[in-house]
Each structure stands twice: as structure tokens, then as C-alpha cells.
Design an enzyme around this catalytic site. Structure first.
Site, PDB file in Angstrom:
ATOM      1  N   HIS A 121       0.833  -1.218   0.000  1.00 29.38           N
ATOM      2  CA  HIS A 121       0.000   0.000   0.000  1.00 29.38           C
ATOM      3  C   HIS A 121       0.865   1.264   0.000  1.00 29.38           C
ATOM      4  O   HIS A 121       0.412   2.313   0.455  1.00 29.38           O
ATOM      5  CB  HIS A 121      -0.957   0.049   1.201  1.00 29.38           C
ATOM      6  CG  HIS A 121      -1.666  -1.241   1.473  1.00 29.38           C
ATOM      7  ND1 HIS A 121      -2.899  -1.540   0.937  1.00 29.38           N
ATOM      8  CD2 HIS A 121      -1.287  -2.337   2.180  1.00 29.38           C
ATOM      9  CE1 HIS A 121      -3.264  -2.748   1.334  1.00 29.38           C
ATOM     10  NE2 HIS A 121      -2.304  -3.262   2.077  1.00 29.38           N
ATOM     11  N   SER A 130      14.623  22.024 -15.593  1.00 24.65           N
ATOM     12  CA  SER A 130      13.471  22.900 -15.758  1.00 24.65           C
ATOM     13  C   SER A 130      13.967  24.267 -16.219  1.00 24.65           C
ATOM     14  O   SER A 130      14.988  24.752 -15.753  1.00 24.65           O
ATOM     15  CB  SER A 130      12.728  23.032 -14.432  1.00 24.65           C
ATOM     16  OG  SER A 130      11.943  24.213 -14.440  1.00 24.65           O
ATOM     17  N   LYS A 159      15.645  21.899 -10.306  1.00 23.53           N
ATOM     18  CA  LYS A 159      14.947  20.682 -10.732  1.00 23.53           C
ATOM     19  C   LYS A 159      15.800  19.757 -11.583  1.00 23.53           C
ATOM     20  O   LYS A 159      16.581  20.198 -12.415  1.00 23.53           O
ATOM     21  CB  LYS A 159      13.692  21.039 -11.557  1.00 23.53           C
ATOM     22  CG  LYS A 159      12.603  21.729 -10.794  1.00 23.53           C
ATOM     23  CD  LYS A 159      11.839  20.828  -9.832  1.00 23.53           C
ATOM     24  CE  LYS A 159      10.963  19.806 -10.527  1.00 23.53           C
ATOM     25  NZ  LYS A 159       9.824  20.407 -11.203  1.00 23.53           N
ATOM     26  N   GLU A 194       9.374   8.893 -16.935  1.00 18.00           N
ATOM     27  CA  GLU A 194       7.970   9.281 -17.128  1.00 18.00           C
ATOM     28  C   GLU A 194       7.477   8.906 -18.515  1.00 18.00           C
ATOM     29  O   GLU A 194       6.327   8.494 -18.708  1.00 18.00           O
ATOM     30  CB  GLU A 194       7.810  10.788 -16.899  1.00 18.00           C
ATOM     31  CG  GLU A 194       8.016  11.173 -15.441  1.00 18.00           C
ATOM     32  CD  GLU A 194       8.063  12.682 -15.259  1.00 18.00           C
ATOM     33  OE1 GLU A 194       7.152  13.219 -14.642  1.00 18.00           O
ATOM     34  OE2 GLU A 194       9.015  13.319 -15.744  1.00 18.00           O
TER      35      GLU A 194
END
Ligand code: ARG
Length: 458
Positions: free
Chosen positions: A153, A274, A280, A287
Site C-alpha cells: 500500500h 526545468s 529541478k 515518465e
């Protein structure tokens, strides 16, 4: 190629909707190989004169060299790769080119070409998966004793080792390889010679053609031969499951690379920055692997929907079989390459993983197990006692093994000082020696077996 009974040529719309050459030109190598096998058989059987067969073979070889050098010309009027090649053959060797299409149809031709293409793609997927497995095994070996929290979980559950976690993906990749292998075994029959749908009256030798093209046998039913796309669906089903595995791994790396986790530093060359936030470092490659998995599953759905209502035998809907397969194959290749490079290049932060494993009461099960083993207490009762101990530790903001013995004994007097040896994350992991368990020794056994299976050096 088929204008004999027509008073007018196709409209611009018809030409556009009919043309598959923009994508099926990818089949050119397989189309020429199949034509070479076919014409050699026609010559050997005396269906086409030996001289004509030789002229056709030489013409096909020249076309292959032209395609190799200059690419395949894209003329919508020629519809597809089969007619493009045949029309070029006619330009090169004259009317004798027309003899190549004896005892065949584009229906068995495309079924054979596409099957060979999918066969190559399945073999490529297997090879890429083997490379992926090799990298997983190397990193698992390196981290066989690196402690991290295991989750259920997405809540800290029990400590595991990073090596164990990585070897879970080795197992998934192994199942993927067996799915591609099963697909390859099932597609190992050659449809060429089924002709349009009913077979042919010419005395062809389908076994010789099948053997020349590397198939175990010819297909056994001419109708099935030209209407079957199971081989492509098998490939896509294997690709879809493989993509799901890659997506789950990508998701984990994305989480692990995030600041709150801090478990992993992804390689710079597989990350992006970024333009507005200088701090970043984004896990874009991971992704995109996660994103591409949706398109690969979509390709499977697309071909299933194309096929579901088609009567036997060939229908033009089946021309739509290729774009989803081509797209899925190139996305899968890229995704496997990306995840292989990502696993090879990621820096795992053992310190952060250990701290997280120690922070989350991950050894609570070990306390319960100790009460069962040393105190003879039924597990359900031990679970309850342990819950009280965790609650106490939590209220004090300390780890389980930092609670004073007296406080533990106040919860249950059967607890004694020996319990602390069981409460460290190292002891917890070391104790899990059941077959397939997370103990470093067990992980090393699985790694050794994997090295042997992959033919890696020790
Ligand atoms: N371009 C076609 C395809 O990809 C080849 C088969 C055409 N056959 C036919 N009967 N029109 O499916």
C-alpha cells in the site's frame, strides 16, 4: 495491377484511403525475401521457366539494393509495398515480371511478410530483455545486502534488500521473454501458398518455401492463413505486459528520485532540467516509459478491435494491422533501452534507504514473530501486543528498538532483553531465509542462478 474490369480509376479519396505504402514500406526486406523464396520454388517446380525465374530473382536483388540505397518510393497509386516492388520489377525486366505473381496473392504475401516482421520484432524484444536482465542482475549483486523499506500500500511494511527488489524485475522480464518465446513458437508456420484464400491449382511446394523462409512448416488451412493475425496479437500482448512491467519500474524510480524519498539519483543523461526552476532534475525518460506503456497497450486494443468482427478470409480492415504493431515495437525497443540504461546508471542512496527502513516500524513483524517463537504466543495475540508496542514507540517518537525493556515488559511480561537482537533491520532481513526470501544469502543464490541462466561471468 487490377484495372481490367474498371471503367474509371480510383478517385483521389480512394487512392488516399487505400494507400498503405506510407507505413508498409517497412516490410520491404521481408517482401523481397518472400518473393525470392516464391520464385525459386516456381522455377524449381517448372511453373515458371528457369530463365524467367533467374531474371526475376536478379531483378528483385537489384530492387533490394535500390531500396537499401535510396529508400522505398512512396507512390499512392501503387498502394502498397507489394505493388511498388512488382511495378519496379516490371520496369526493370519487362513483362516477365508478371510471372512472379503466379500461384500467390497479396493476401498470403502480406500475411507472410508481416509474420516475418513480427518474428524479427519478437526476437529483438527477447534480446533487449536479456540485456535488461543482465543489468538488473549486476545491480542486484552489488546491492544484495543493501537495506531498504519494503512497501505494501506504499506504506513501510518490512525491511527488504534492494537486490531482492531489483531481482523481482528480473523475474518479470523472464516471464516477458517466455511470452515472446511462446509467440515465436506459435507463429512458426508460413502462410505463403495459401494464395487469395483457397490455395492454388499450381503444383507449388509450400514446404520448400516455408523452409527457405526459416519456418518450421507451412500453415495447414488456406483460409486461416490469410485471415489470421494472432501472431501480431500475441506479440502485442507480450509487448503490453512487458510495457506494464517497465512502467511499474519507471514509477518506482520516479518516486525514489523524488526529494521526500531520496533513495535514488537518476543519471544526468537520462534526466532533464526545468527552464524556470534551476534546482529541478526531472525524471523525464522514466515518465515517458510510463507514458509509452499506455500507447503499447492501446496498440493491442487497436488490433483486437480491428479483428473482432471480420468474417473469413481477408478484409481490407486488416491493412490497419501494421501501424499499431510498428508503433508498439519502436516504443518497446526504446523503453527497454531507456530502462536498461537507467538501471545501469542510477546511484542508489543506501543511507537514505536504511534510514527510511529504520523509521517506519518495519520490524514490527519481527517483534510479533519473536513473541511467537520465544514466548509460544499465538500469532494473532503477538500481533496485538506488538501493535501496543508500536503505539507506545510512536507516541514517544522513537524507533521500536529504542523503547526501554521495562516499558515493553509493561505491555507484556514475556518480553525479555533478547528481543532487541531481533528488532534491527539487519536482523529482520537476515532472518528471512525462506526460499525466495529477502535475506542477502538468498538474494545471492538467486543472483548466481540468474548469472548462469544468462551466461554471465561470476
Ligand atoms: N496492402 C494490403 C494489406 O496490407 C495487402 C493485401 C491486399 N489484398 C487485397 N485483396 N486487397 O493488407
Amino acid at each position: 495491377m487490377w484495372g481490367g474490369r474498371f471503367a474509371a480509376g480510383p478517385s483521389a479519396i480512394m487512392r488516399e484511403i487505400n494507400a498503405s505504402i506510407p507505413f508498409d514500406k517497412a516490410l520491404w526486406r521481408h517482401d523481397i525475401a518472400a518473393s525470392q523464396a516464391h520464385v525459386a520454388m516456381l522455377g524449381a517446380r517448372g511453373i515458371v521457366a528457369a530463365d524467367d525465374a533467374r531474371a526475376i530473382a536478379a531483378g528483385l536483388a537489384q530492387i533490394a539494393a535500390e531500396y537499401e540505397a535510396d529508400g522505398v518510393p512512396e507512390d499512392w497509386d501503387l498502394e502498397d509495398i507489394h505493388m511498388t516492388t512488382e511495378s519496379r520489377l516490371a520496369a526493370l525486366i519487362g513483362p516477365v515480371a508478371g510471372r512472379l505473381h503466379t500461384a500467390r496473392s497479396r493476401n498470403d504475401q502480406v500475411a507472410a511478410d508481416f509474420r516475418m516482421w513480427v518474428r524479427d520484432a519478437s526476437r529483438a524484444a527477447d534480446a533487449a530483455l536479456a540485456a535488461f536482465q543482465t543489468v538488473l542482475v549486476e545491480r542486484a549483486d552489488e546491492h544484495a545486502a543493501t537495506i531498504m523499506p519494503g512497501f505494501t500500500h506504499l506504506q513501510t511494511a518490512q525491511p527488504v534488500t534492494l537486490g531482492h527488489h531489483l531481482m523481482a524485475y528480473y523475474e518479470m522480464a523472464g516471464r516477458d521473454r517466455s511470452r515472446f518465446g511462446a509467440a515465436l513458437a506459435r507463429m512458426d508456420e508460413c502462410p505463403l501458398g495459401a494464395a487469395a484464400l483457397a490455395g492454388t491449382g499450381f503444383p507449388i511446394d509450400r514446404h520448400a518455401v516455408a523452409a527457405a523462409l526459416g519456418f518450421a512448416a507451412p500453415t495447414a488451412n488456406s483460409l486461416d492463413s490469410v485471415s489470421d493475425r494472432d501472431f501480431a496479437l500475441d506479440y502485442l500482448a507480450a509487448a503490453a505486459q512487458c510495457a506494464l512491467h517497465l512502467s511499474r519500474l519507471a514509477e518506482e524510480l520516479i518516486l525514489w528520485a523524488s526529494q521526500p524519498f531520496g533513495f535514488a539519483v537518476l543519471p544526468d543523461d537520462l534526466s532533464t532540467g526545468s527552464s524556470i526552476m534551476p534546482q529541478k532534475k526531472n525524471p523525464d525518460a522514466a515518465e515517458l516509459v510510463r507514458g509509452h506503456s499506455g500507447r503499447i497497450v492501446g496498440a493491442l486494443m487497436s488490433l483486437m478491435m480491428t479483428m473482432k468482427g471480420l468474417p473469413l478470409a481477408y478484409s481490407k480492415d486488416m491493412q490497419d494491422d501494421k501501424p499499431p504493431v510498428f508503433e508498439a515495437a519502436s516504443l518497446l525497443d526504446l523503453s527497454l533501452a531507456a530502462m536498461t540504461a537507467m538501471i545501469a546508471g542510477t546511484t542508489f542512496r543506501a543511507d537514505r534507504m536504511r534510514a527510511a527502513a529504520e523509521a517506519g516500524y518495519a520490524t514490527a513483524t519481527d517483534l510479533a514473530d519473536w513473541l511467537v517463537r520465544e514466548g509460544g504466543i499465538p500469532f494473532r495475540e503477538a500481533h496485538h501486543i506488538t501493535g501496543a508496542a508500536v503505539k507506545l514507540a510512536e507516541s514517544r517518537g522513537t524507533a521500536l528498538d529504542q523503547v526501554a525493556l521495562a516499558d515493553l515488559q509493561a505491555i507484556d511480561p514475556r518480553i525479555d532483553a533478547r528481543v532487541f537482537a531481533a528488532l534491527s533491520v539487519d536482523a529482520s532481513v537476515a532472518a528471512r531465509t525462506s526460499y525466495g526470501g529477502t535475506a542477502p544469502g538468498e538474494v545471492r543464490k538467486r543472483v548466481a542462478a540468474a548469472r548462469q541462466a544468462l551466461g554471465m561471468t561470476e
